[in-house]
Write a protein that holds these residues in place. Sequence first.
Motif, PDB file in Angstrom:
ATOM      1  N   GLY A   9       0.829  -1.205   0.000  1.00 49.52           N
ATOM      2  CA  GLY A   9       0.000   0.000   0.000  1.00 49.52           C
ATOM      3  C   GLY A   9       0.855   1.243   0.000  1.00 49.52           C
ATOM      4  O   GLY A   9       0.511   2.274   0.588  1.00 49.52           O
ATOM      5  N   ALA A  10       2.001   1.165  -0.702  1.00 46.36           N
ATOM      6  CA  ALA A  10       3.044   2.189  -0.590  1.00 46.36           C
ATOM      7  C   ALA A  10       2.762   3.465  -1.363  1.00 46.36           C
ATOM      8  O   ALA A  10       3.476   4.457  -1.185  1.00 46.36           O
ATOM      9  N   THR A  11       1.758   3.477  -2.217  1.00 47.77           N
ATOM     10  CA  THR A  11       1.569   4.624  -3.109  1.00 47.77           C
ATOM     11  C   THR A  11       0.586   5.663  -2.591  1.00 47.77           C
ATOM     12  O   THR A  11       0.364   6.678  -3.252  1.00 47.77           O
ATOM     13  N   CYS A  18       4.694   5.996   5.480  1.00 48.01           N
ATOM     14  CA  CYS A  18       5.710   5.091   6.037  1.00 48.01           C
ATOM     15  C   CYS A  18       6.943   5.031   5.142  1.00 48.01           C
ATOM     16  O   CYS A  18       8.072   4.922   5.642  1.00 48.01           O
ATOM     17  N   VAL A  19       6.739   5.100   3.847  1.00 51.79           N
ATOM     18  CA  VAL A  19       7.874   5.132   2.921  1.00 51.79           C
ATOM     19  C   VAL A  19       8.775   6.314   3.268  1.00 51.79           C
ATOM     20  O   VAL A  19       9.996   6.175   3.434  1.00 51.79           O
ATOM     21  N   HIS A  20       8.183   7.489   3.388  1.00 53.02           N
ATOM     22  CA  HIS A  20       8.963   8.696   3.653  1.00 53.02           C
ATOM     23  C   HIS A  20       9.599   8.663   5.045  1.00 53.02           C
ATOM     24  O   HIS A  20      10.714   9.137   5.235  1.00 53.02           O
ATOM     25  N   LYS A  21       8.900   8.077   5.998  1.00 56.98           N
ATOM     26  CA  LYS A  21       9.414   8.039   7.370  1.00 56.98           C
ATOM     27  C   LYS A  21      10.591   7.067   7.507  1.00 56.98           C
ATOM     28  O   LYS A  21      11.551   7.350   8.243  1.00 56.98           O
ATOM     29  N   LEU A  22      10.531   5.943   6.811  1.00 49.20           N
ATOM     30  CA  LEU A  22      11.551   4.901   6.964  1.00 49.20           C
ATOM     31  C   LEU A  22      12.716   5.040   5.983  1.00 49.20           C
ATOM     32  O   LEU A  22      13.758   4.419   6.185  1.00 49.20           O
ATOM     33  N   ASN A  75      18.367  -9.840  -5.393  1.00 50.32           N
ATOM     34  CA  ASN A  75      19.315  -8.835  -4.907  1.00 50.32           C
ATOM     35  C   ASN A  75      20.047  -9.271  -3.633  1.00 50.32           C
ATOM     36  O   ASN A  75      20.718  -8.456  -3.001  1.00 50.32           O
ATOM     37  N   LYS A  76      19.898 -10.565  -3.281  1.00 43.93           N
ATOM     38  CA  LYS A  76      20.538 -11.100  -2.081  1.00 43.93           C
ATOM     39  C   LYS A  76      20.257 -10.202  -0.876  1.00 43.93           C
ATOM     40  O   LYS A  76      21.142  -9.821  -0.104  1.00 43.93           O
ATOM     41  N   MET A  77      18.989  -9.868  -0.741  1.00 45.21           N
ATOM     42  CA  MET A  77      18.536  -8.937   0.287  1.00 45.21           C
ATOM     43  C   MET A  77      17.732  -9.673   1.356  1.00 45.21           C
ATOM     44  O   MET A  77      16.871 -10.484   1.043  1.00 45.21           O
ATOM     45  N   LYS A  78      18.036  -9.384   2.612  1.00 44.72           N
ATOM     46  CA  LYS A  78      17.213  -9.879   3.708  1.00 44.72           C
ATOM     47  C   LYS A  78      16.497  -8.695   4.342  1.00 44.72           C
ATOM     48  O   LYS A  78      17.118  -7.672   4.649  1.00 44.72           O
ATOM     49  N   LEU A  79      15.204  -8.870   4.547  1.00 39.97           N
ATOM     50  CA  LEU A  79      14.381  -7.790   5.058  1.00 39.97           C
ATOM     51  C   LEU A  79      14.487  -7.671   6.576  1.00 39.97           C
ATOM     52  O   LEU A  79      14.506  -8.671   7.287  1.00 39.97           O
ATOM     53  N   ASN A  80      14.527  -6.424   7.036  1.00 41.21           N
ATOM     54  CA  ASN A  80      14.508  -6.144   8.476  1.00 41.21           C
ATOM     55  C   ASN A  80      13.123  -5.739   8.963  1.00 41.21           C
ATOM     56  O   ASN A  80      12.884  -5.682  10.171  1.00 41.21           O
ATOM     57  N   GLY A  81      12.235  -5.449   8.017  1.00 38.50           N
ATOM     58  CA  GLY A  81      10.903  -5.043   8.432  1.00 38.50           C
ATOM     59  C   GLY A  81       9.903  -5.098   7.293  1.00 38.50           C
ATOM     60  O   GLY A  81      10.272  -5.000   6.122  1.00 38.50           O
ATOM     61  N   MET A  82       8.637  -5.274   7.658  1.00 38.48           N
ATOM     62  CA  MET A  82       7.539  -5.241   6.688  1.00 38.48           C
ATOM     63  C   MET A  82       6.383  -4.452   7.283  1.00 38.48           C
ATOM     64  O   MET A  82       5.994  -4.667   8.436  1.00 38.48           O
ATOM     65  N   VAL A  83       5.856  -3.523   6.497  1.00 37.52           N
ATOM     66  CA  VAL A  83       4.675  -2.762   6.878  1.00 37.52           C
ATOM     67  C   VAL A  83       3.538  -3.180   5.959  1.00 37.52           C
ATOM     68  O   VAL A  83       3.623  -3.008   4.739  1.00 37.52           O
ATOM     69  N   TYR A  84       2.495  -3.749   6.545  1.00 37.57           N
ATOM     70  CA  TYR A  84       1.334  -4.149   5.748  1.00 37.57           C
ATOM     71  C   TYR A  84       0.283  -3.049   5.868  1.00 37.57           C
ATOM     72  O   TYR A  84      -0.473  -2.982   6.830  1.00 37.57           O
ATOM     73  N   SER A  85       0.275  -2.160   4.866  1.00 39.79           N
ATOM     74  CA  SER A  85      -0.643  -1.024   4.877  1.00 39.79           C
ATOM     75  C   SER A  85      -1.680  -1.105   3.769  1.00 39.79           C
ATOM     76  O   SER A  85      -2.493  -0.195   3.632  1.00 39.79           O
ATOM     77  N   ALA A 224       2.776   6.953  10.879  1.00 40.85           N
ATOM     78  CA  ALA A 224       4.073   6.497  10.363  1.00 40.85           C
ATOM     79  C   ALA A 224       5.146   6.546  11.452  1.00 40.85           C
ATOM     80  O   ALA A 224       6.037   5.691  11.492  1.00 40.85           O
ATOM     81  N   SER A 225       5.052   7.522  12.341  1.00 43.69           N
ATOM     82  CA  SER A 225       6.010   7.605  13.453  1.00 43.69           C
ATOM     83  C   SER A 225       5.848   6.430  14.404  1.00 43.69           C
ATOM     84  O   SER A 225       6.833   5.908  14.950  1.00 43.69           O
ATOM     85  N   GLN A 226       4.612   6.006  14.626  1.00 42.75           N
ATOM     86  CA  GLN A 226       4.370   4.829  15.465  1.00 42.75           C
ATOM     87  C   GLN A 226       4.978   3.587  14.810  1.00 42.75           C
ATOM     88  O   GLN A 226       5.585   2.747  15.481  1.00 42.75           O
ATOM     89  N   VAL A 227       4.815   3.491  13.488  1.00 48.12           N
ATOM     90  CA  VAL A 227       5.407   2.376  12.747  1.00 48.12           C
ATOM     91  C   VAL A 227       6.934   2.424  12.849  1.00 48.12           C
ATOM     92  O   VAL A 227       7.586   1.392  13.065  1.00 48.12           O
ATOM     93  N   GLN A 228       7.491   3.609  12.719  1.00 51.04           N
ATOM     94  CA  GLN A 228       8.951   3.766  12.817  1.00 51.04           C
ATOM     95  C   GLN A 228       9.467   3.259  14.162  1.00 51.04           C
ATOM     96  O   GLN A 228      10.499   2.575  14.231  1.00 51.04           O
ATOM     97  N   PHE A 229       8.747   3.572  15.235  1.00 53.76           N
ATOM     98  CA  PHE A 229       9.143   3.070  16.564  1.00 53.76           C
ATOM     99  C   PHE A 229       9.122   1.548  16.581  1.00 53.76           C
ATOM    100  O   PHE A 229      10.051   0.906  17.102  1.00 53.76           O
TER     101      PHE A 229
END
Length: 251
Positions: A9-11, A18-22, A75-85, A224-229
């Motif tokens: 739901g990033a758009t 959340c995109v801009h905050k993270l 991209n040999k990427m491991k995720l540190n977080g997921m936001v389901y919005s 988004a700030s709550q998500v960032q925390f």
Amino acid sequence: MGNNYLITGATSGIGEACVHKLAGNADGMILVGRNMDKLESLKKQYEGKTNIFPVAYDLFDLQHIEMVFDVCKANKMKLNGMVYSAGMDGTWPVKVNDTAQMQRMMVVNCFAFVEMAKNFYKKRNSADGASIVAISSIASLTAEIGMSSYSASKAALNSYVKTIAKEFVRRRIRVNAVLPGGVSTPMAAEKGKLLESMAGSGGRTDGNTENVQPLGMIPRDVIASQVQFLMSDESVYTTGELFTVGAGRIY
């Protein structure tokens, strides 16, 4: 070294906030939405700052959700977080209930989250100690005219969040939800007007009038700030929680 995040739901709305905050603490971000033009616009906005991987995908398709995570392998990427919005809104009284719409709402508001979490949990896709945050709603705790299907779908989401948190603790992956009240988005404004019209008999509505939400509409950036925390190391001992941001609502 920054983190890698996946945001659905990033758009628009809370997802975009959340995109801009993270982004400031991100090496890479997988942004999921249905509109590739909007995703590409976000990518250009952060060009040279953060690696943005746009993925155009319709989460109503539960069968192929693992394709969203192909970016991790490529991209040999491991995720540190997921936001389901990602989510579907909708308001209708039970007397005109449409079961097909009710099922669609449950799919995108709940079932797709479960499938995303299942794929996130795979070791090839995520790092130990990662964080998952679902955007639920304070409506999951209330009973408002016309909101039965929406409220039920978010209540089901809450239940999955708490259960998945127990199942994922082995890898110290935290799973929490944020339950906002009325947030200042175009979609919320339209819903408020519809609810007011349906409650003409004098029943209480879920609109954002002063008597319902005394502190007013909530800016998207606050959520988004709550998500960032919840994505940060400050929340490493927080999992299975439902965080309400109700702006004075009593429920």
